[in-house]
Design a protein around this motif. Structure first.
Motif, PDB file in Angstrom:
ATOM      1  N   HIS A  25       4.364   8.551  -6.199  1.00  0.00           N
ATOM      2  CA  HIS A  25       4.324   7.086  -6.187  1.00  0.00           C
ATOM      3  C   HIS A  25       3.181   6.579  -5.315  1.00  0.00           C
ATOM      4  O   HIS A  25       2.501   5.601  -5.668  1.00  0.00           O
ATOM      5  CB  HIS A  25       5.653   6.531  -5.691  1.00  0.00           C
ATOM      6  CG  HIS A  25       6.742   6.630  -6.706  1.00  0.00           C
ATOM      7  ND1 HIS A  25       8.024   6.186  -6.472  1.00  0.00           N
ATOM      8  CD2 HIS A  25       6.747   7.120  -7.974  1.00  0.00           C
ATOM      9  CE1 HIS A  25       8.772   6.400  -7.540  1.00  0.00           C
ATOM     10  NE2 HIS A  25       8.004   6.980  -8.463  1.00  0.00           N
ATOM     11  N   ARG A  29       0.094   4.254  -6.648  1.00  0.00           N
ATOM     12  CA  ARG A  29      -0.225   2.975  -6.006  1.00  0.00           C
ATOM     13  C   ARG A  29      -1.678   2.961  -5.535  1.00  0.00           C
ATOM     14  O   ARG A  29      -2.388   1.968  -5.710  1.00  0.00           O
ATOM     15  CB  ARG A  29       0.726   2.727  -4.833  1.00  0.00           C
ATOM     16  CG  ARG A  29       2.116   2.286  -5.245  1.00  0.00           C
ATOM     17  CD  ARG A  29       2.883   1.750  -4.061  1.00  0.00           C
ATOM     18  NE  ARG A  29       3.137   2.776  -3.057  1.00  0.00           N
ATOM     19  CZ  ARG A  29       4.220   3.537  -3.030  1.00  0.00           C
ATOM     20  NH1 ARG A  29       5.160   3.388  -3.948  1.00  0.00           N
ATOM     21  NH2 ARG A  29       4.383   4.452  -2.088  1.00  0.00           N
ATOM     22  N   SER A  32      -3.959   2.442  -8.507  1.00  0.00           N
ATOM     23  CA  SER A  32      -3.958   1.053  -8.980  1.00  0.00           C
ATOM     24  C   SER A  32      -4.792   0.162  -8.060  1.00  0.00           C
ATOM     25  O   SER A  32      -5.573  -0.675  -8.529  1.00  0.00           O
ATOM     26  CB  SER A  32      -2.523   0.525  -9.058  1.00  0.00           C
ATOM     27  OG  SER A  32      -1.752   1.296  -9.952  1.00  0.00           O
ATOM     28  N   LEU A  33      -4.633   0.328  -6.759  1.00  0.00           N
ATOM     29  CA  LEU A  33      -5.386  -0.477  -5.812  1.00  0.00           C
ATOM     30  C   LEU A  33      -6.877  -0.157  -5.886  1.00  0.00           C
ATOM     31  O   LEU A  33      -7.726  -1.054  -5.778  1.00  0.00           O
ATOM     32  CB  LEU A  33      -4.871  -0.252  -4.391  1.00  0.00           C
ATOM     33  CG  LEU A  33      -3.399  -0.598  -4.151  1.00  0.00           C
ATOM     34  CD1 LEU A  33      -3.036  -0.383  -2.685  1.00  0.00           C
ATOM     35  CD2 LEU A  33      -3.109  -2.034  -4.554  1.00  0.00           C
ATOM     36  N   PHE A 178       4.691  -2.445 -11.859  1.00  0.00           N
ATOM     37  CA  PHE A 178       4.071  -2.383 -10.529  1.00  0.00           C
ATOM     38  C   PHE A 178       2.863  -3.315 -10.443  1.00  0.00           C
ATOM     39  O   PHE A 178       2.701  -4.051  -9.461  1.00  0.00           O
ATOM     40  CB  PHE A 178       3.639  -0.963 -10.190  1.00  0.00           C
ATOM     41  CG  PHE A 178       2.768  -0.895  -8.967  1.00  0.00           C
ATOM     42  CD1 PHE A 178       3.317  -1.034  -7.704  1.00  0.00           C
ATOM     43  CD2 PHE A 178       1.386  -0.737  -9.081  1.00  0.00           C
ATOM     44  CE1 PHE A 178       2.517  -1.007  -6.572  1.00  0.00           C
ATOM     45  CE2 PHE A 178       0.587  -0.706  -7.956  1.00  0.00           C
ATOM     46  CZ  PHE A 178       1.154  -0.849  -6.697  1.00  0.00           C
ATOM     47  N   TYR A 182       2.528  -6.305  -7.876  1.00  0.00           N
ATOM     48  CA  TYR A 182       1.443  -6.263  -6.889  1.00  0.00           C
ATOM     49  C   TYR A 182       0.578  -7.526  -6.968  1.00  0.00           C
ATOM     50  O   TYR A 182       0.269  -8.153  -5.947  1.00  0.00           O
ATOM     51  CB  TYR A 182       0.588  -5.025  -7.112  1.00  0.00           C
ATOM     52  CG  TYR A 182      -0.761  -5.077  -6.444  1.00  0.00           C
ATOM     53  CD1 TYR A 182      -0.872  -4.975  -5.062  1.00  0.00           C
ATOM     54  CD2 TYR A 182      -1.922  -5.247  -7.201  1.00  0.00           C
ATOM     55  CE1 TYR A 182      -2.109  -5.037  -4.448  1.00  0.00           C
ATOM     56  CE2 TYR A 182      -3.158  -5.307  -6.589  1.00  0.00           C
ATOM     57  CZ  TYR A 182      -3.248  -5.207  -5.224  1.00  0.00           C
ATOM     58  OH  TYR A 182      -4.467  -5.272  -4.608  1.00  0.00           O
TER      59      TYR A 182
END
Length: 328
Positions: A25, A29, A32-33, A178, A182
């Motif tokens: 996870h 994350r 994605s960032l 997500f 976000y």
């Protein structure tokens, strides 16, 4: 194959829940960032490229591994991969500890502790919410969490599994959720890393991805709960919520267990109608709540039963489809 993958994933998740701080996870994350920072230049087409890289690319990689295992090593290894993907993407234990702590605090009459736990879970200021309003929020947040962590993943995994693409559906749903969450948190932040275009793209894509799962979840709740009241709530009260998909799930839940839901969500909708000049529609909002009984602690047990019965319905349906396919 999808039935056994879901069954084993749920059993493993109950026996050994996934830790909140796990490397998979955390890696997704971070990916994605990183995509948001490097590909989101503020234009709509840049936003969709960033969203595609953050959401669709991991889903395609999960599908590619599935096909490679299926063709190279055989279906048993593909099933193991499906179990691993489902273990990482669905599960009650990813949110149930919040629900359990809140329910225990309310049953013990410790409302201050319940407010603290609720504020910590949702990162909001609960103020001096009365007991019934705390219960209402716990029901709403828990039902939506169950939908997003369990039924939404099951829906897309099951639908795409019919075409040999089950893992792709599970990863696509979780990553889309997500990104929407976000980007929503980025609104109003001075140092936001997601542009307005990416925020809009993520919200639009999430609405589309969650459209079918939300209605399947509502249908399951109607089947295992009070059917007529759930369908009536779905038809006549879902549109009163700010978010259409969440409104379908919450309105069906309210009818299925006969509880008044809406709270701040419906009050926000009522205030918006009033600000737009629709005073008559705002006044007909029944005080910002759906029909039903005032939320009580006993409704929390009803929610648990509703969710578990819905899981059983999913498994029974998949088992029947698997049996029919084997016999056919």
């Amino acid at each position: 194959m999808s039935f056994f993958a879901i069954l084993f994933a749920l059993l493993i998740e109950q026996a050994r829940p996934l830790a909140r701080s796990n490397p998979v996870h955390a890696g997704l994350r971070a990916w994605s960032l990183s995509v948001s920072r490097n590909f989101d230049a503020g234009k709509p087409h840049h936003a969709w490229v960033a969203w595609g890289l953050a959401v669709v690319l991991p889903a395609l990689l999960a599908l590619a591994v599935h096909w490679l295992l299926l063709w190279g090593l055989g279906w048993p290894f593909a099933v193991l991969w499906n179990v691993a993907v489902l273990y990482l993407t669905l599960g009650f234990r990813q949110f149930s500890h919040h629900f359990t702590g809140l329910r225990d605090a309310l049953e013990e009459g410790d409302e201050d502790r319940a407010r603290e736990l609720l504020a910590r879970w949702q990162q909001v200021d609960v103020g001096d919410l009365p007991r019934s309003e705390i219960v209402r929020h716990v029901i709403e947040y828990s039902v939506l969490a169950a939908h997003r962590h369990v039924f939404g993943v099951l829906a897309w995994f099951s639908v795409l599994a019919a075409f040999g693409m089950g893992p792709m559906g599970a990863v696509l749903y979780r990553m889309a959720e997500f990104m929407a969450r976000y980007c929503k948190r980025q609104r109003g932040i001075a140092t936001q890393t997601a542009s307005v275009a990416l925020q809009r793209a993520s919200a639009t894509a999430w609405t589309a991805v969650d459209w079918l799962p939300a209605r399947l979840t509502a249908l399951c709740f109607a089947v295992v709960g009070s059917f007529e009241e759930a369908i009536e709530g779905w038809r006549f009260h879902a549109q009163r919520f700010p978010n259409d998909n969440d409104g379908v799930v919450l309105a069906a839940t309210a009818g299925a267990i006969n509880v008044r839901l809406g709270g701040e969500a419906l009050r926000a909708r009522v205030e918006w109608l009033a600000s737009q000049g629709f005073e008559d529609d705002a006044e007909s909002g029944d005080g910002g709540s759906t029909p039903g009984r005032e939320p009580e602690v006993g409704h929390l047990r009803s929610v648990v039963g509703l969710v578990w019965r819905s899981v059983v319905v999913w498994l029974l349906l998949l088992a029947l489809l698997t049996l029919a396919r084997l016999l056919g």
